[in-house]
Design an enzyme around this catalytic site. Structure first.
Site, PDB file in Angstrom:
ATOM      1  N   CYS A  85       0.817  -1.230   0.000  1.00  0.00           N
ATOM      2  CA  CYS A  85       0.000   0.000   0.000  1.00  0.00           C
ATOM      3  C   CYS A  85       0.845   1.272   0.000  1.00  0.00           C
ATOM      4  CB  CYS A  85      -0.942   0.003   1.189  1.00  0.00           C
ATOM      5  SG  CYS A  85      -1.922  -1.496   1.261  1.00  0.00           S
ATOM      6  N   HIS A 138      -3.705   6.879   2.561  1.00  0.00           N
ATOM      7  CA  HIS A 138      -4.071   5.572   2.011  1.00  0.00           C
ATOM      8  C   HIS A 138      -5.444   5.200   2.563  1.00  0.00           C
ATOM      9  CE1 HIS A 138      -4.198   1.477   0.875  1.00  0.00           C
ATOM     10  NE2 HIS A 138      -3.978   1.006   2.092  1.00  0.00           N
ATOM     11  N   ASN A 167     -10.213  -0.740  -0.446  1.00  0.00           N
ATOM     12  CA  ASN A 167      -8.750  -0.686  -0.338  1.00  0.00           C
ATOM     13  C   ASN A 167      -8.142  -1.245  -1.635  1.00  0.00           C
ATOM     14  OD1 ASN A 167      -6.060  -0.992   0.252  1.00  0.00           O
ATOM     15  ND2 ASN A 167      -6.381  -1.972   2.245  1.00  0.00           N
TER      16      ASN A 167
HETATM   17  O1  UT7 Z   1      -3.940  -1.573   3.412  1.00  0.00           O
HETATM   18  C1  UT7 Z   1      -2.820  -1.807   4.172  1.00  0.00           C
HETATM   19  C2  UT7 Z   1      -2.976  -2.082   5.558  1.00  0.00           C
HETATM   20  N1  UT7 Z   1      -4.231  -2.652   5.947  1.00  0.00           N
HETATM   21  C3  UT7 Z   1      -4.857  -2.104   6.952  1.00  0.00           C
HETATM   22  O2  UT7 Z   1      -4.433  -1.103   7.444  1.00  0.00           O
HETATM   23  C4  UT7 Z   1      -6.074  -2.801   7.501  1.00  0.00           C
HETATM   24  C5  UT7 Z   1      -6.082  -2.694   8.996  1.00  0.00           C
HETATM   25  N2  UT7 Z   1      -7.133  -3.456   9.674  1.00  0.00           N
HETATM   26  C6  UT7 Z   1      -8.436  -3.122   9.583  1.00  0.00           C
HETATM   27  O3  UT7 Z   1      -8.843  -2.252   8.864  1.00  0.00           O
HETATM   28  C7  UT7 Z   1      -9.395  -3.852  10.510  1.00  0.00           C
HETATM   29  O4  UT7 Z   1      -8.658  -4.595  11.443  1.00  0.00           O
HETATM   30  C8  UT7 Z   1     -10.377  -4.786   9.775  1.00  0.00           C
HETATM   31  C9  UT7 Z   1     -11.408  -3.972   9.021  1.00  0.00           C
HETATM   32  C10 UT7 Z   1      -9.655  -5.715   8.844  1.00  0.00           C
HETATM   33  C11 UT7 Z   1     -11.153  -5.642  10.817  1.00  0.00           C
HETATM   34  O5  UT7 Z   1     -11.797  -4.791  11.757  1.00  0.00           O
HETATM   35  P1  UT7 Z   1     -11.618  -5.032  13.319  1.00  0.00           P
HETATM   36  O6  UT7 Z   1     -12.418  -4.025  13.987  1.00  0.00           O
HETATM   37  O7  UT7 Z   1     -10.145  -5.041  13.622  1.00  0.00           O
HETATM   38  O8  UT7 Z   1     -12.261  -6.425  13.508  1.00  0.00           O
HETATM   39  P2  UT7 Z   1     -11.621  -7.766  14.123  1.00  0.00           P
HETATM   40  O9  UT7 Z   1     -10.703  -8.409  13.159  1.00  0.00           O
HETATM   41  O10 UT7 Z   1     -11.100  -7.484  15.501  1.00  0.00           O
HETATM   42  O11 UT7 Z   1     -12.927  -8.668  14.267  1.00  0.00           O
HETATM   43  C12 UT7 Z   1     -14.016  -8.274  15.119  1.00  0.00           C
HETATM   44  C13 UT7 Z   1     -15.180  -9.243  14.911  1.00  0.00           C
HETATM   45  C14 UT7 Z   1     -14.760 -10.719  14.958  1.00  0.00           C
HETATM   46  O12 UT7 Z   1     -15.783 -11.445  15.576  1.00  0.00           O
HETATM   47  P3  UT7 Z   1     -15.653 -11.900  17.118  1.00  0.00           P
HETATM   48  O13 UT7 Z   1     -14.412 -12.734  17.185  1.00  0.00           O
HETATM   49  O14 UT7 Z   1     -15.549 -10.634  17.903  1.00  0.00           O
HETATM   50  O15 UT7 Z   1     -16.926 -12.670  17.346  1.00  0.00           O
HETATM   51  C15 UT7 Z   1     -14.684 -11.093  13.494  1.00  0.00           C
HETATM   52  O16 UT7 Z   1     -14.912 -12.478  13.293  1.00  0.00           O
HETATM   53  O17 UT7 Z   1     -15.759  -9.048  13.637  1.00  0.00           O
HETATM   54  C16 UT7 Z   1     -15.826 -10.285  12.924  1.00  0.00           C
HETATM   55  N3  UT7 Z   1     -15.691 -10.020  11.505  1.00  0.00           N
HETATM   56  C17 UT7 Z   1     -16.740  -9.820  10.688  1.00  0.00           C
HETATM   57  N4  UT7 Z   1     -18.072  -9.807  10.903  1.00  0.00           N
HETATM   58  C18 UT7 Z   1     -18.865  -9.579   9.851  1.00  0.00           C
HETATM   59  C19 UT7 Z   1     -14.549  -9.921  10.783  1.00  0.00           C
HETATM   60  N5  UT7 Z   1     -14.829  -9.664   9.503  1.00  0.00           N
HETATM   61  C20 UT7 Z   1     -16.186  -9.602   9.410  1.00  0.00           C
HETATM   62  C21 UT7 Z   1     -17.075  -9.359   8.356  1.00  0.00           C
HETATM   63  N6  UT7 Z   1     -18.394  -9.342   8.619  1.00  0.00           N
HETATM   64  N7  UT7 Z   1     -16.655  -9.128   7.091  1.00  0.00           N
END
Ligand code: UT7
Length: 326
Positions: free
Chosen positions: A113, A253, A283
């Site tokens: 990125c 980004h 993204n």
């Molecule tokens: O581009 C270069 C660098 N990339 C980034 O900078 C991306 C950085 N990371 C992020 O943007 C975020 O971490 C994400 C958008 C990828 C994920 O968001 P988050 O708030 O960090 O969620 P998480 O991974 O901590 O997951 C929270 C919950 C989980 O459920 P439990 O374990 O709390 O029951 C996941 O299973 O959300 C669940 N989850 C979803 N639920 C519905 C994860 N993906 C989804 C989804 N739909 N698509």
């Protein structure tokens, strides 16, 4: 030593749009979760006959038109991508041939990125050193071809597209004022396409296990992104002796609206002075900044003399920022 400035911008998004509601039919997710956790509403997705180089060519033609130049006026081609046409030759070489440019150096930059900013920093240095006069710098990705469509934690995030700029030596005080870049490979496994390289060559097993797709430990990456984007922005502002309130437009980004908001909060940059395109494009790794820059230019959000700050973080980890006077 004269600086380098941008004289034309262009972008291209494939026609087909994939909405959050479409994704609800593919994996266990919801429009509400995607919008509130990421800021994404829809993303573009390539047609079967498109490749990274064809996306760049479409964007480059628009940038050349804005700059009033012909392909033959370009003397160097730099393509930032992690989803090239082929592992080799580089996408830059394919772009040169498609544009009918012969004999000029063409190469790819792989910094995920942060790739477009890495390319911009290289281009700035080549122009300052007198090695090149007019450079086509592009960021392009077809991430939907390296997406695991069974993994809801990643497949809702990515899209396809290309953005390009044309750079040449500046004849006034416009151009790149300061840049900062960095990398840390010790955290590479947190955001990775594990298979397909020499470490894990393609086999039936790697394909069956989806190892040729993007793997990301999202919440870990998130924390590093906020820290490093703030660090990079601060470094370029201090280096150029510019205060955050002097910035006319901030173009970060587009990985997550919450990362963008956390970064602007630290610097006191208001949302009105921040380019947000993630809702429409998702993204697109190295392509998000040049696409957002092109939209800003065409929407009249940047005028001559404005200070524009670009800031990125990505796989590697890599990070970088560039401050320019338009
Ligand atoms: O581009 C270069 C660098 N990339 C980034 O900078 C991306 C950085 N990371 C992020 O943007 C975020 O971490 C994400 C958008 C990828 C994920 O968001 P988050 O708030 O960090 O969620 P998480 O991974 O901590 O997951 C929270 C919950 C989980 O459920 P439990 O374990 O709390 O029951 C996941 O299973 O959300 C669940 N989850 C979803 N639920 C519905 C994860 N993906 C989804 C989804 N739909 N698509």
């Amino acid at each position: 030593m004269k600086g380098a400035k941008i004289i034309g911008t262009g972008s291209y998004l494939p026609e087909k749009i994939l909405t959050n509601f479409d994704l609800e039919k593919i994996v266990d997710t919801s429009d509400e979760w995607i919008r509130t956790r990421t800021g994404i509403e829809e993303r573009h997705i390539v047609a079967d006959d498109e490749a990274a180089s064809s996306l760049v060519v479409n964007a480059a033609r628009k940038a050349m038109e804005m700059a009033s130049i012909k392909p033959q006026d370009i003397d160097t081609i730099i393509c930032a991508t992690i989803s090239p046409d082929t592992p080799f030759p580089s996408t830059g070489c394919w772009v040169g041939t498609a544009l009918g440019i012969e004999g000029v150096p063409a190469f790819d930059v792989s910094a995920a990125c942060s790739g477009f900013l890495y390319g911009l920093i290289v281009a700035d240095s080549l122009i300052k050193a007198g090695t090149a006069k007019r450079i086509l710098v592009s960021g392009v990705e077809i991430l939907t071809r390296i997406t695991n469509w069974t993994d809801r934690t990643t497949c809702v995030l990515f899209g396809d597209g290309a953005g390009t700029v044309i750079m040449e030596e500046s004849d006034d005080d416009s151009g790149i004022l300061s840049s900062y870049w960095g990398a840390d490979g010790s955290l590479g496994d947190l955001l990775i396409q594990p298979a397909g390289g020499s470490r894990m060559p393609p086999t039936h097993e790697t394909v069956d296990k989806n190892l040729h797709t993007i793997y990301m430990k999202g919440n870990e990456v998130f924390k590093h992104a906020v820290r490093k984007m703030a660090l990079a922005a601060e470094k370029v502002l201090v280096k150029a002796n510019i205060k955050p309130e002097e910035i006319a437009l901030f173009i970060p980004h587009q990985a997550n609206i919450r990362i963008i908001d956390a970064t602007i909060k630290r610097f006191g940059i208001p949302r009105e002075k921040t380019m947000v395109t993630i809702d429409k494009i998702g993204n697109i790794s190295s392509a998000t900044i040049p696409i957002s820059l092109d939209w800003a230019v065409r929407e009249g959000r940047i005028k001559k003399g404005d200070l524009v700050l670009l800031d990125a973080f990505g796989g590697g980890f890599t990070w970088g920022a560039t401050l320019m006077r338009w």
